[in-house]
Design a protein around this motif. Structure first.
Motif, mmCIF file in Angstrom:
data_model
loop_
_atom_site.group_PDB
_atom_site.id
_atom_site.type_symbol
_atom_site.label_atom_id
_atom_site.label_comp_id
_atom_site.label_asym_id
_atom_site.label_seq_id
_atom_site.Cartn_x
_atom_site.Cartn_y
_atom_site.Cartn_z
ATOM 1 N N GLY A 126 0.823 -1.208 0.135
ATOM 2 C CA GLY A 126 -0.016 0.027 0.120
ATOM 3 C C GLY A 126 0.790 1.194 -0.107
ATOM 4 N N GLY A 127 2.041 1.254 0.837
ATOM 5 C CA GLY A 127 2.809 2.317 0.770
ATOM 6 C C GLY A 127 3.404 2.638 -0.503
ATOM 7 N N PHE A 128 3.918 1.503 -1.284
ATOM 8 C CA PHE A 128 4.569 1.649 -2.432
ATOM 9 C C PHE A 128 3.655 2.252 -3.390
ATOM 10 N N THR A 129 2.444 1.544 -3.378
ATOM 11 C CA THR A 129 1.547 2.039 -4.675
ATOM 12 C C THR A 129 1.083 3.563 -4.249
ATOM 13 N N LEU A 130 0.852 4.186 -3.125
ATOM 14 C CA LEU A 130 0.639 5.278 -2.724
ATOM 15 C C LEU A 130 1.827 6.275 -3.212
ATOM 16 N N ALA A 131 2.990 5.825 -2.972
ATOM 17 C CA ALA A 131 4.096 6.939 -3.690
ATOM 18 C C ALA A 131 4.239 6.834 -4.934
ATOM 19 N N ALA A 132 3.823 5.626 -5.721
ATOM 20 C CA ALA A 132 3.944 5.677 -6.955
ATOM 21 C C ALA A 132 2.984 6.376 -7.863
ATOM 22 N N PHE A 133 1.745 6.332 -7.242
ATOM 23 C CA PHE A 133 0.530 6.993 -8.004
ATOM 24 C C PHE A 133 0.212 8.412 -7.687
ATOM 25 N N SER A 134 0.550 8.644 -6.329
ATOM 26 C CA SER A 134 0.307 10.139 -5.421
ATOM 27 C C SER A 134 1.365 10.348 -4.721
ATOM 28 N N ARG A 135 1.149 11.395 -3.777
ATOM 29 C CA ARG A 135 2.162 11.860 -2.924
ATOM 30 C C ARG A 135 1.262 12.127 -1.624
ATOM 31 N N LEU A 136 2.017 12.022 -0.508
ATOM 32 C CA LEU A 136 1.613 12.272 0.826
ATOM 33 C C LEU A 136 1.780 13.733 1.054
ATOM 34 N N THR A 137 0.624 14.639 1.465
ATOM 35 C CA THR A 137 0.760 15.858 1.780
ATOM 36 C C THR A 137 1.009 16.093 3.065
ATOM 37 N N ARG A 138 1.452 17.294 3.396
ATOM 38 C CA ARG A 138 2.151 17.621 4.703
ATOM 39 C C ARG A 138 0.969 17.559 5.883
ATOM 40 N N SER A 442 9.617 3.091 -2.883
ATOM 41 C CA SER A 442 8.900 3.694 -4.206
ATOM 42 C C SER A 442 9.731 4.842 -4.741
ATOM 43 N N LEU A 443 10.031 5.753 -3.711
ATOM 44 C CA LEU A 443 10.675 6.985 -4.197
ATOM 45 C C LEU A 443 12.195 6.646 -4.676
ATOM 46 N N LEU A 444 12.712 5.560 -4.033
ATOM 47 C CA LEU A 444 14.155 5.333 -4.508
ATOM 48 C C LEU A 444 14.018 4.511 -5.844
ATOM 49 N N VAL A 445 13.187 3.723 -6.145
ATOM 50 C CA VAL A 445 12.773 3.213 -7.421
ATOM 51 C C VAL A 445 12.684 4.151 -8.318
ATOM 52 N N GLU A 446 12.098 5.206 -8.417
ATOM 53 C CA GLU A 446 11.823 6.242 -9.036
ATOM 54 C C GLU A 446 13.062 7.182 -9.294
ATOM 55 N N ARG A 447 13.935 7.183 -8.248
ATOM 56 C CA ARG A 447 15.084 8.060 -8.542
ATOM 57 C C ARG A 447 16.255 7.441 -9.089
ATOM 58 N N SER A 690 -9.869 6.262 -4.755
ATOM 59 C CA SER A 690 -10.651 6.518 -5.869
ATOM 60 C C SER A 690 -10.704 7.891 -6.403
ATOM 61 N N ARG A 691 -11.021 8.677 -5.516
ATOM 62 C CA ARG A 691 -10.737 10.258 -5.724
ATOM 63 C C ARG A 691 -9.525 10.753 -6.204
ATOM 64 N N GLN A 692 -8.528 10.200 -5.393
ATOM 65 C CA GLN A 692 -7.313 10.671 -5.897
ATOM 66 C C GLN A 692 -6.920 10.120 -7.206
#
Length: 706
Positions: A126-138, A442-447, A690-692
């Motif tokens: 879930g954390g990997f998918t969240l970073a792949a498709f979106s970003r956590l806000t402050r 996920s962020l490391l994979v993207e980088r 879904s909304r995100q």
């Protein structure tokens, strides 16, 4: 001659005639031009903003005003009544004691780490998918930090500032009668304690004034004490009813029939004598002794009476102890309520445990164990309860010694909030860590593995593969493969574990089958098209419960070999086949929304049918039906509760088992409300995801097209 006022400066203009302006000498005068803009005035308060919306939508007409007032009164009364029930009247110990049962059912305790590992796997994905498709806000990060801090910080703060409620035990030599109930005080009770704990026994002086004070008892009380409290409360209610009828009869607005009816009701009300006087409450001295539960040695002894000194004791060791409470000689007849600190009810649990045994072929065997769990702090013991000449000594059990009266808010925090947070603190921390590790991965994979054409393309593809692989890996972890990972009994799976497993399996594994059925129904090959159509229409024509009954009862009749397949696997297959039919129709609707010209253009570029579906039609179709797909997934998550009808103990099935137990009879509303809250959290989370997705996918593309 005319005079006027300048419209901009609001100053009087000089007198002028109707003709052209002129000077005193008769020459023409150049007209004055005012270049200053008029000052801006604020808009009327009732024309813009929140007040304007309220006026236009809630109070536009008299009917809207009446409807708004009625709806507001109903909403406020409902919310206030619900909050009062939740915080004052409800007993949540059924949830506290059965939290593990609600989460994993009767899953083997020795293999519970496997369920925790599967949960952490889903959290990581879930954390990997969240970073792949979106970003956590402050804001989200701050909220997560606050929740974790509350879970760990509140229990010690609450325990340090709020004392546990007292336990009231009745001692006397007369039977207490209240309505049709008659109870006598028990002379002996066994309780469990830890070394160093302070035991304090005194007369409950604050309950001896009158029946109003007696009815206002808040804390744990045994059956005899509660009978006395209920009798005093019932007498006060009768007295209130009598006063109400007398007030009505004193008026002149009653008809003859009403006056006769109220007079008859008044004559039927017989108010007994005050319970504090009838049973000489707290007037009889009590001889109290505290014994060691195993040896029977006297640890403390004394006479406790009104206005006297309390009996104090520091427990010398962990174990069972017995409190003996009998009226002192020559004290007369009556009932005395003892207010105790350090004596709290326990709940008895019979469970099985896997232990080593060299005499068996497997080297292990299951043994039945009786556990006693103390309500105040969830301390558990497996020591045998004390026994005497007449058998086992009665214990301070939650069945008989419950919280009496309305729950005070400090007691609510100490008994329910603190204990609940202590039970979930480690799980919450591990889940947050797993989600964080997945997010960072996920962020490391993207980088370090960038995709030139699409910045997040690689982590998104990995996330999709993880979503399909996670249920399979989790099932292997839970079910086992033999050898180093022994098989588990699927009949013992239950609770939220079973609900989530069936839901994720149904959502993830039905997705590819639904895509194939949707493409097959649109195929130009008659055999494939007709087969897909027949399958979809047949499955959509029967309810899910029918499919579940077929998987559990009819499938084994077709082939006896299928009877060996675990019930959970058969239910999972039935849910997958059922969900795929509905998902296929949602996808087919999305495929029909793709313009025909794009397909023709792709064919003109010599793309194959598979390439057209994979790269052109399906991406657009899936984006277009995201709301429908998520709605289908939410419906499937709730529909898994139907497996309780076919003998599987999902979350709702476990809830039914809990409020059918003797200790928790009458707590159906509390258990069902907690289950409903769990369903709401998961369904709302899926809706938020879904909304995100729509904000970053389908919705964005639609706005660009517009």
């Amino acid at each position: 001659m005319t005079t006027g006022v300048d419209p901009l400066s609001k100053t009087p203009l000089p007198p002028s005639s109707s003709g052209p302006p002129s000077t005193p000498g008769g020459a023409s005068r150049t007209p004055s031009i005012y270049l200053d803009e008029p000052g801006r005035k604020p808009a009327p308060v009732l024309e813009v903003g929140a007040l304007a919306w309220i006026r236009n939508n809630l109070f536009r007409t008299w009917f809207d005003t009446l409807l708004t007032v009625a709806a507001s009164v109903f909403a406020v009364s409902t919310v206030v009544g619900l909050l009062r029930w939740v915080f004052v009247e409800a007993n949540w110990y059924a949830i506290i004691f059965n939290l593990r049962l609600l989460m994993v059912g009767r899953f083997e305790q020795e293999y519970e780490w496997r369920a925790q590992l599967a949960l952490l796997l889903f959290a990581f994905v879930g954390g990997f998918t969240l970073a792949a498709f979106s970003r956590l806000t402050r804001t989200a990060l701050v909220l997560i930090a606050v929740v974790v801090l509350m879970v760990f910080a509140l229990p010690p703060i609450i325990n340090a500032t709020i004392a546990l409620p007292s336990t009231y035990l009745a001692a006397g030599n007369v039977e207490i009668a209240s309505g049709s109930a008659t109870e006598a005080a028990q002379p002996q009770l066994a309780f469990f304690g830890l070394q160093g704990e302070e035991i304090r026994i005194d007369v409950a002086s604050d309950l001896s004034g009158d029946d109003a004070a007696l009815a206002d008892m808040h804390g744990f009380g045994d059956v005899a004490a509660n009978t006395l409290r209920a009798g005093a409360e019932g007498r006060l209610n009768l007295q209130e009813q009598r006063e109400t009828l007398e007030l009505r009869l004193s008026g002149d607005a009653l008809t003859t029939n009403q006056r006769e009816q109220f007079t008859a009701e008044l004559e039927r009300i017989q108010i007994p004598e005050a319970f504090t006087d009838t049973y000489s409450v707290n007037q009889v001295p009590v001889l109290v002794r505290v014994l060691n539960g195993e040896s029977g040695d006297v640890l403390a002894e004394g006479v406790v009476e009104q206005g006297g000194n309390p009996l104090l004791l520091t427990l010398p060791e962990d174990g069972w102890f017995i409190i003996e409470k009998t009226p002192a000689e020559g004290g007369g007849e009556g009932v005395t309520l003892l207010e105790t600190q350090g004596i709290y009810p326990v709940i008895q649990r019979d469970t099985t445990r896997l232990i080593d045994d060299e005499n068996t072929a497997s080297g292990t065997r299951r043994e039945s164990v009786t556990e006693f769990i103390r309500f105040s702090d969830m301390v558990m013991t497996e020591a045998d309860r004390p026994s005497g000449e007449n058998g086992d000594v009665p214990i301070v059990q939650i069945v008989d010694v419950r919280y009496r009266g309305d729950t005070l808010f400090p007691h609510y925090l100490r008994l329910y909030v603190s204990l609940f947070f202590r039970l979930i603190d480690v799980a919450v921390l591990l889940i947050v860590i797993a989600v964080g590790v997945g997010y960072i991965a996920s962020l490391l994979v993207e980088r370090f593995f960038p995709d030139v054409e699409q910045p997040r393309g690689r982590p998104q593809r990995w996330a999709v593969w993880m979503l399909f692989a996670a249920p399979v890996v989790a099932f292997i972890i839970l079910y086992g493969i033999g050898g180093p990972l022994p098989f588990t009994d699927t009949q013992r799976w239950g609770g939220l574990l079973l609900t989530i497993f069936l839901s994720i399996s149904g959502i993830v594994l039905s997705f590819p089958l639904g895509l194939l059925l949707a493409l097959g129904r649109r195929s130009s090959l008659p055999v494939i098209s007709q087969f897909s159509t027949l399958y979809i229409e047949f499955v959509r024509g029967v309810p899910l419960i029918t499919v579940l009954f077929m998987s559990q009862l009819l499938v084994p009749l077709v082939s006896p070999a299928l009877a060996e397949v675990p019930n959970i696997i058969r239910a999972m297959i039935g849910i997958i086949l059922f969900s795929a039919a509905y998902l296929a129709e949602n996808v087919r609707g999305g495929l029909q929304s793709v313009p025909r010209g794009q397909i023709e253009a792709a064919k003109a570029l010599s793309l194959s049918q598979a390439q057209i579906s994979l790269f052109i039609t399906l991406p657009q179709a899936l984006r277009a039906v995201i709301p429908a797909l998520v709605g289908q997934f939410i419906s499937l998550f709730k529909d898994t509760s139907l497996v309780a009808i076919v003998g599987l103990s999902d979350l709702l099935g476990i809830a039914q088992i809990i409020y059918a137990q003797v200790e928790f009879i009458g707590l159906r509303r509390e258990v069902l409300l907690f289950v409903a809250l769990i369903y709401f959290v998961f369904c709302y989370s899926m809706g938020a995801v879904s909304r995100q997705i729509e904000r970053t996918g389908s919705g964005v593309m639609r706005r660009q097209q517009i």
